[in-house]
Motif scaffolding. Sequence first.
Motif, PDB file in Angstrom:
ATOM      1  N   TRP A 137       7.517  -6.261   9.798  1.00 25.00           N
ATOM      2  CA  TRP A 137       8.092  -6.874  10.991  1.00 25.00           C
ATOM      3  C   TRP A 137       7.044  -6.960  12.101  1.00 25.00           C
ATOM      4  CZ3 TRP A 137      12.051  -9.184   9.337  1.00 25.00           C
ATOM      5  CH2 TRP A 137      13.091  -8.582   8.614  1.00 25.00           C
ATOM      6  N   LEU A 138       6.295  -5.863  12.304  1.00 24.36           N
ATOM      7  CA  LEU A 138       5.269  -5.846  13.342  1.00 24.36           C
ATOM      8  C   LEU A 138       4.139  -6.809  12.997  1.00 24.36           C
ATOM      9  CD1 LEU A 138       4.149  -4.658  15.971  1.00 24.36           C
ATOM     10  CD2 LEU A 138       3.160  -2.795  14.632  1.00 24.36           C
ATOM     11  N   GLU A 139       3.739  -6.852  11.745  1.00 18.43           N
ATOM     12  CA  GLU A 139       2.677  -7.768  11.332  1.00 18.43           C
ATOM     13  C   GLU A 139       3.062  -9.209  11.636  1.00 18.43           C
ATOM     14  OE1 GLU A 139       2.036  -7.010   7.213  1.00 18.43           O
ATOM     15  OE2 GLU A 139       1.044  -5.069   7.537  1.00 18.43           O
ATOM     16  N   ARG A 140       4.299  -9.573  11.305  1.00 16.17           N
ATOM     17  CA  ARG A 140       4.723 -10.955  11.537  1.00 16.17           C
ATOM     18  C   ARG A 140       4.837 -11.249  13.037  1.00 16.17           C
ATOM     19  NH1 ARG A 140       3.737 -15.728   9.753  1.00 16.17           N
ATOM     20  NH2 ARG A 140       5.414 -17.234  10.137  1.00 16.17           N
ATOM     21  N   GLU A 141       5.321 -10.279  13.795  1.00 16.17           N
ATOM     22  CA  GLU A 141       5.427 -10.453  15.243  1.00 16.17           C
ATOM     23  C   GLU A 141       4.056 -10.719  15.849  1.00 16.17           C
ATOM     24  OE1 GLU A 141       7.798  -8.289  18.925  1.00 16.17           O
ATOM     25  OE2 GLU A 141       7.303  -7.127  17.129  1.00 16.17           O
ATOM     26  N   LEU A 142       3.068  -9.937  15.453  1.00 16.50           N
ATOM     27  CA  LEU A 142       1.721 -10.122  15.969  1.00 16.50           C
ATOM     28  C   LEU A 142       1.119 -11.443  15.497  1.00 16.50           C
ATOM     29  CD1 LEU A 142       0.479  -6.464  15.423  1.00 16.50           C
ATOM     30  CD2 LEU A 142       0.899  -7.561  17.640  1.00 16.50           C
ATOM     31  N   ARG A 143       1.417 -11.825  14.270  1.00 21.33           N
ATOM     32  CA  ARG A 143       0.916 -13.099  13.756  1.00 21.33           C
ATOM     33  C   ARG A 143       1.506 -14.275  14.544  1.00 21.33           C
ATOM     34  NH1 ARG A 143      -3.288 -14.989  10.931  1.00 21.33           N
ATOM     35  NH2 ARG A 143      -3.079 -13.323   9.394  1.00 21.33           N
ATOM     36  N   LEU A 144       2.795 -14.187  14.881  1.00 16.72           N
ATOM     37  CA  LEU A 144       3.422 -15.257  15.656  1.00 16.72           C
ATOM     38  C   LEU A 144       2.893 -15.300  17.092  1.00 16.72           C
ATOM     39  CD1 LEU A 144       7.078 -14.891  14.334  1.00 16.72           C
ATOM     40  CD2 LEU A 144       5.554 -16.841  13.947  1.00 16.72           C
ATOM     41  N   LEU A 145       2.466 -14.151  17.610  1.00 13.92           N
ATOM     42  CA  LEU A 145       1.876 -14.103  18.945  1.00 13.92           C
ATOM     43  C   LEU A 145       0.403 -14.486  18.941  1.00 13.92           C
ATOM     44  CD1 LEU A 145       3.414 -10.747  20.247  1.00 13.92           C
ATOM     45  CD2 LEU A 145       3.909 -13.028  21.159  1.00 13.92           C
ATOM     46  N   ARG A 146      -0.193 -14.603  17.771  1.00 16.52           N
ATOM     47  CA  ARG A 146      -1.629 -14.794  17.624  1.00 16.52           C
ATOM     48  C   ARG A 146      -2.222 -15.889  18.508  1.00 16.52           C
ATOM     49  NH1 ARG A 146      -5.911 -15.279  18.181  1.00 16.52           N
ATOM     50  NH2 ARG A 146      -7.723 -15.497  16.840  1.00 16.52           N
ATOM     51  N   PRO A 147      -1.580 -17.053  18.678  1.00 24.37           N
ATOM     52  CA  PRO A 147      -2.218 -18.111  19.486  1.00 24.37           C
ATOM     53  C   PRO A 147      -2.461 -17.731  20.941  1.00 24.37           C
ATOM     54  CG  PRO A 147      -0.487 -19.038  18.103  1.00 24.37           C
ATOM     55  CD  PRO A 147      -0.358 -17.539  18.015  1.00 24.37           C
ATOM     56  N   THR A 148      -1.630 -16.849  21.502  1.00 22.30           N
ATOM     57  CA  THR A 148      -1.748 -16.534  22.934  1.00 22.30           C
ATOM     58  C   THR A 148      -2.128 -15.093  23.218  1.00 22.30           C
ATOM     59  OG1 THR A 148       0.634 -16.060  23.037  1.00 22.30           O
ATOM     60  CG2 THR A 148      -0.072 -18.304  23.565  1.00 22.30           C
ATOM     61  N   LEU A 149      -2.014 -14.208  22.239  1.00 18.88           N
ATOM     62  CA  LEU A 149      -2.229 -12.779  22.480  1.00 18.88           C
ATOM     63  C   LEU A 149      -3.708 -12.482  22.704  1.00 18.88           C
ATOM     64  CD1 LEU A 149      -0.486 -10.179  22.556  1.00 18.88           C
ATOM     65  CD2 LEU A 149      -1.188  -9.769  20.192  1.00 18.88           C
ATOM     66  N   ARG A 150      -3.997 -11.766  23.801  1.00 16.88           N
ATOM     67  CA  ARG A 150      -5.382 -11.456  24.144  1.00 16.88           C
ATOM     68  C   ARG A 150      -5.608  -9.955  24.362  1.00 16.88           C
ATOM     69  NH1 ARG A 150      -5.377 -15.571  22.226  1.00 16.88           N
ATOM     70  NH2 ARG A 150      -6.107 -17.590  22.995  1.00 16.88           N
ATOM     71  N   ALA A 151      -4.538  -9.184  24.536  1.00 14.15           N
ATOM     72  CA  ALA A 151      -4.694  -7.748  24.759  1.00 14.15           C
ATOM     73  C   ALA A 151      -3.443  -7.027  24.292  1.00 14.15           C
ATOM     74  CB  ALA A 151      -4.965  -7.445  26.228  1.00 14.15           C
ATOM     75  N   VAL A 152      -3.637  -5.751  23.903  1.00 12.18           N
ATOM     76  CA  VAL A 152      -2.536  -4.898  23.446  1.00 12.18           C
ATOM     77  C   VAL A 152      -2.718  -3.521  24.062  1.00 12.18           C
ATOM     78  CG1 VAL A 152      -1.416  -3.811  21.456  1.00 12.18           C
ATOM     79  CG2 VAL A 152      -2.307  -6.134  21.246  1.00 12.18           C
ATOM     80  N   VAL A 153      -1.642  -2.973  24.608  1.00  9.57           N
ATOM     81  CA  VAL A 153      -1.619  -1.577  25.049  1.00  9.57           C
ATOM     82  C   VAL A 153      -0.787  -0.810  24.036  1.00  9.57           C
ATOM     83  CG1 VAL A 153      -0.854   0.056  26.818  1.00  9.57           C
ATOM     84  CG2 VAL A 153      -1.878  -2.132  27.484  1.00  9.57           C
TER      85      VAL A 153
ATOM     86  N   GLU B 292      13.692 -16.157  15.530  1.00  5.56           N
ATOM     87  CA  GLU B 292      14.159 -15.977  14.156  1.00  5.56           C
ATOM     88  C   GLU B 292      13.794 -14.593  13.640  1.00  5.56           C
ATOM     89  OE1 GLU B 292      13.717 -18.085   9.728  1.00  5.56           O
ATOM     90  OE2 GLU B 292      12.803 -19.023  11.495  1.00  5.56           O
ATOM     91  N   LEU B 293      12.599 -14.135  13.954  1.00  8.07           N
ATOM     92  CA  LEU B 293      12.186 -12.801  13.545  1.00  8.07           C
ATOM     93  C   LEU B 293      13.088 -11.743  14.168  1.00  8.07           C
ATOM     94  CD1 LEU B 293       9.884 -11.151  12.060  1.00  8.07           C
ATOM     95  CD2 LEU B 293       8.880 -10.897  14.324  1.00  8.07           C
ATOM     96  N   ASP B 294      13.381 -11.870  15.458  1.00 11.17           N
ATOM     97  CA  ASP B 294      14.231 -10.895  16.136  1.00 11.17           C
ATOM     98  C   ASP B 294      15.612 -10.822  15.487  1.00 11.17           C
ATOM     99  OD1 ASP B 294      12.150 -10.472  17.875  1.00 11.17           O
ATOM    100  OD2 ASP B 294      13.021 -11.615  19.538  1.00 11.17           O
ATOM    101  N   GLU B 295      16.149 -11.961  15.104  1.00  7.62           N
ATOM    102  CA  GLU B 295      17.457 -11.976  14.468  1.00  7.62           C
ATOM    103  C   GLU B 295      17.409 -11.266  13.119  1.00  7.62           C
ATOM    104  OE1 GLU B 295      20.719 -13.161  12.014  1.00  7.62           O
ATOM    105  OE2 GLU B 295      18.662 -13.834  11.679  1.00  7.62           O
ATOM    106  N   ARG B 296      16.350 -11.476  12.368  1.00  9.25           N
ATOM    107  CA  ARG B 296      16.211 -10.812  11.068  1.00  9.25           C
ATOM    108  C   ARG B 296      16.020  -9.310  11.235  1.00  9.25           C
ATOM    109  NH1 ARG B 296      12.868 -14.811   6.932  1.00  9.25           N
ATOM    110  NH2 ARG B 296      14.078 -16.698   7.402  1.00  9.25           N
ATOM    111  N   VAL B 297      15.208  -8.927  12.209  1.00  6.95           N
ATOM    112  CA  VAL B 297      15.002  -7.499  12.491  1.00  6.95           C
ATOM    113  C   VAL B 297      16.329  -6.820  12.786  1.00  6.95           C
ATOM    114  CG1 VAL B 297      14.075  -5.884  14.202  1.00  6.95           C
ATOM    115  CG2 VAL B 297      12.596  -7.663  13.265  1.00  6.95           C
ATOM    116  N   SER B 298      17.163  -7.438  13.591  1.00  5.42           N
ATOM    117  CA  SER B 298      18.398  -6.806  14.056  1.00  5.42           C
ATOM    118  C   SER B 298      19.411  -6.579  12.942  1.00  5.42           C
ATOM    119  CB  SER B 298      19.032  -7.645  15.173  1.00  5.42           C
ATOM    120  OG  SER B 298      19.536  -8.865  14.663  1.00  5.42           O
TER     121      SER B 298
END
Length: 264
Positions: A152-168, A22-28
């Motif tokens: 947009w980036l804040e929401r993307e990271l928030r939605l990834l929050r349960p599984t995200l463990r590292a960022v490059v 849903e976020l990707d569709e809104r971004v586009s």
Amino acid sequence: MTTTDSASEPARRAPGARTLAELDERVSRCRACPRLVAWREEVGRTKRAAFADWDYWARPVPGFGPPDAALAVVGLAPAAHGGNRTGRMFTGDRSGDFLFAALHTVGLANQPTATHRDDGLALRGVRITAPVHCAPPANRPTPGERDTCRPWLERELRLLRPTLRAVVVLGAFGWQAALPALNAAGWAVPRPRPAFGHGVRITLEATDGGAPLRVFGCYHVSQRNTFTGRLTPAVLHDVLGAAAEAAGLLPPPAAPLTPAPEGG
């Protein structure tokens, strides 16, 4: 939609996205930054001679990768004749060639090339995104455009929050944009904020008591860095490998064997 309404579009619409799809569709569909809208659409009309038969995407380019990614790669913005043409981050330009070849070598992509949206490329445990979703003139978004796009980036990271463990994070611009977004998404960023540098590694504690996040600074995969040898395949492999290990996507390297003592 008025100019004022357009400028606030990310801040109004990002928080309501319940899934990455849903976020990707809104971004586009975003039209928040008039300069970027005009440029991406002009490039899509005039094209580059080599791509004259392409129907350019010419819209904001959403992130790419599975919704349960453990590792995120944050760039700068889509290239005018790369992502702005193909509709996928880092796809169709030399920077993407360098990045996806490295991801494939490390074991995080099923193929080393990215040419168009339907080329069969799949990422394993990795999500690729950027702090600015529209191609900017001269590859240089303004600080105001960066800040407008940040929700947009804040929401993307928030939605990834349960599984995200590292960022490059690739480059200083991405680093400056990513740290405030990470802070807003649920990780505590120290003050003063750590400065960007290739090889910088920091650990951010979660504000909700969850798992910490490892953040890795890396030179951007721009032609300026790769053609001059500032960033080599081996160096990029090292960063991606370390980040993938921190994210739990790769096993830690085996300890060297200790030779048996002589005699006895």
